[in-house]
Motif scaffolding. Structure first.
Motif, short mmCIF file in Angstrom:
data_model
loop_
_atom_site.label_atom_id
_atom_site.label_comp_id
_atom_site.label_asym_id
_atom_site.label_seq_id
_atom_site.Cartn_x
_atom_site.Cartn_y
_atom_site.Cartn_z
N GLY A 1 37.97 46.30 36.75
CA GLY A 1 38.76 47.48 36.44
C GLY A 1 38.72 47.81 34.96
O GLY A 1 38.62 48.98 34.56
N ARG A 2 38.80 46.78 34.12
CA ARG A 2 38.73 47.01 32.68
C ARG A 2 37.36 47.52 32.27
O ARG A 2 37.25 48.40 31.42
CB ARG A 2 39.05 45.71 31.93
CG ARG A 2 40.49 45.25 32.07
CD ARG A 2 40.73 43.99 31.28
NE ARG A 2 42.13 43.56 31.37
CZ ARG A 2 42.61 42.48 30.78
NH1 ARG A 2 41.80 41.70 30.06
NH2 ARG A 2 43.89 42.17 30.91
N ILE A 3 36.32 46.96 32.86
CA ILE A 3 34.96 47.43 32.54
C ILE A 3 34.79 48.88 32.95
O ILE A 3 34.24 49.70 32.20
CB ILE A 3 33.91 46.54 33.24
CG1 ILE A 3 33.96 45.12 32.66
CG2 ILE A 3 32.52 47.13 33.06
CD1 ILE A 3 33.04 44.14 33.35
N ARG B 1 43.24 36.35 39.24
CA ARG B 1 43.77 37.59 38.70
C ARG B 1 42.91 38.12 37.56
O ARG B 1 42.64 39.30 37.47
CB ARG B 1 45.20 37.35 38.21
CG ARG B 1 46.22 37.16 39.32
CD ARG B 1 47.60 37.08 38.72
NE ARG B 1 48.61 36.97 39.77
CZ ARG B 1 49.91 36.88 39.54
NH1 ARG B 1 50.35 36.87 38.27
NH2 ARG B 1 50.76 36.79 40.54
N THR B 2 42.48 37.19 36.68
CA THR B 2 41.64 37.62 35.57
C THR B 2 40.33 38.21 36.06
O THR B 2 39.85 39.23 35.59
CB THR B 2 41.36 36.44 34.62
OG1 THR B 2 42.60 35.90 34.18
CG2 THR B 2 40.54 36.90 33.42
N ALA C 1 37.17 51.12 33.28
CA ALA C 1 37.96 51.96 32.37
C ALA C 1 37.26 52.12 31.03
O ALA C 1 37.28 53.19 30.43
CB ALA C 1 39.35 51.34 32.17
N GLY C 2 36.63 51.03 30.56
CA GLY C 2 35.90 51.12 29.29
C GLY C 2 34.71 52.08 29.38
O GLY C 2 34.48 52.87 28.46
N ARG D 1 40.83 41.66 37.56
CA ARG D 1 41.13 42.71 36.58
C ARG D 1 39.91 43.11 35.78
O ARG D 1 39.82 44.22 35.27
CB ARG D 1 42.23 42.24 35.63
CG ARG D 1 43.61 42.13 36.27
CD ARG D 1 44.62 41.66 35.25
NE ARG D 1 45.95 41.54 35.83
CZ ARG D 1 47.02 41.12 35.17
NH1 ARG D 1 46.89 40.78 33.88
NH2 ARG D 1 48.18 41.05 35.76
N ARG D 2 38.95 42.20 35.62
CA ARG D 2 37.81 42.47 34.74
C ARG D 2 36.99 43.68 35.18
O ARG D 2 36.64 44.50 34.34
CB ARG D 2 36.93 41.22 34.65
CG ARG D 2 35.77 41.37 33.68
CD ARG D 2 35.07 40.05 33.47
NE ARG D 2 35.98 39.06 32.89
CZ ARG D 2 35.65 37.79 32.71
NH1 ARG D 2 34.46 37.34 33.11
NH2 ARG D 2 36.51 36.95 32.18
#
Length: 281
Positions: A9-11, A2-3, A13-14, A6-7
């Motif tokens: 997607g977070r990158i 999961r982590t 978004a950043g 998600r990474r």
């Protein structure tokens, strides 16, 4: 798993956030960059993205013109009066609405909302006639009164949610320990309201500092102008002799810098105040 999933997607978004921030900040950067360049460079067909070889001559020319400092003083005085009075009246009103039950309370809340619906343009003639009848045209007091009347309703609504979110039990517990109601409020409740007061103060400051149309109606004397009116007059004077865009950008920077500095100083408390008032109301 999961982590790891998600990474990316977070990158993404950043990266998207950084791109949006750069797009938002570019006009501000371009204004400051252009203010440091001579007009001959700005008139060239190829843009100059870095102010190499620039100078402070545009700023010197604007400040030495003799009209900037009086306009700055006018804006500062108006902003100080508006912020102080708006916070005082709005805080008392928000406290009364949130903590006390009295006849006409709902009508007062509806009146606050109704005032927000009135278009500012529809009040110009009445405002001008009123200020003229009491001799407050071209004065700090006259302009401040109109700004306070326009800003207080929203600040009341902003502070109401924040005051309502602080439990009365805190004051009652302090009163059980021997404090009076006033002491309990000042020592326990009031410090918790600081973020909300800062947020409301920033709103009042920005509204009074950047407002143009009401000032245009009330301040008709060239010797009594706020910075937005001064900037318009400066651009018009520059256009009459072939616009010097370097000086225009320098003038715009001088108007914007105090707002940016003020925002950077209080942005932490302002953010917490806005969020707190939104979720606690």
């Amino acid at each position: 798993m999961r982590t790891g999933s998600r990474r990316p997607g977070r990158i993404g978004a950043g990266i998207a956030g950084i791109v949006v921030a750069l797009i938002w900040a570019f006009p501000v950067y371009w204004m400051v960059n252009s203010s440091l360049l001579p007009d001959a460079v700005l008139q060239s067909s190829s843009p100059t993205f870095l102010p190499f070889g620039g100078s402070w001559s545009n700023f010197t020319a604007v400040v030495s013109g003799g009209t900037f400092l009086p306009a700055l003083g006018m804006s500062v005085l108006v902003a100080l009066v508006v912020v102080a009075c708006s916070l005082f009246f709005a805080f008392l009103a928000a406290l009364a609405i949130s903590r006390f039950r009295f006849r006409g309370r709902k009508s007062f809340v509806l009146a606050v909302l109704f005032v927000q619906m009135l278009p500012a343009e529809g009040l110009f003639i009445a405002q001008y006639k009123l200020m003229s009848s009491v001799g407050l045209l071209n004065t700090v007091l006259g302009l401040s009164v109109l700004y306070i009347a326009a800003i207080v309703p929203f600040t009341v609504w902003m502070l109401r949610g924040f005051v309502a979110g602080i439990p009365v039990d805190l004051e009652e517990a302090a009163m059980v320990d021997g404090l009076s109601r006033t002491q309990a409020f000042l020592r326990i409740t009031f410090p918790l309201l600081a973020p909300g007061l800062v947020a409301a103060g920033v709103y009042a400051f920005l509204q009074s500092w950047n407002e143009f149309t009401v000032a245009l109606v009330v301040l008709q004397d060239d010797s009594s102008r706020t910075l937005p009116l001064w900037l318009r007059g400066f651009v018009q004077a520059s256009a009459s002799r072939a616009t010097d865009w370097g000086q225009v950008m320098a003038a715009s920077t001088l108007v914007a810098v105090p707002v940016i500095v003020f925002f950077l100083i209080v942005q932490g408390r302002m953010t917490s105040g806005l969020v707190g008032g939104a979720v606690k109301g």
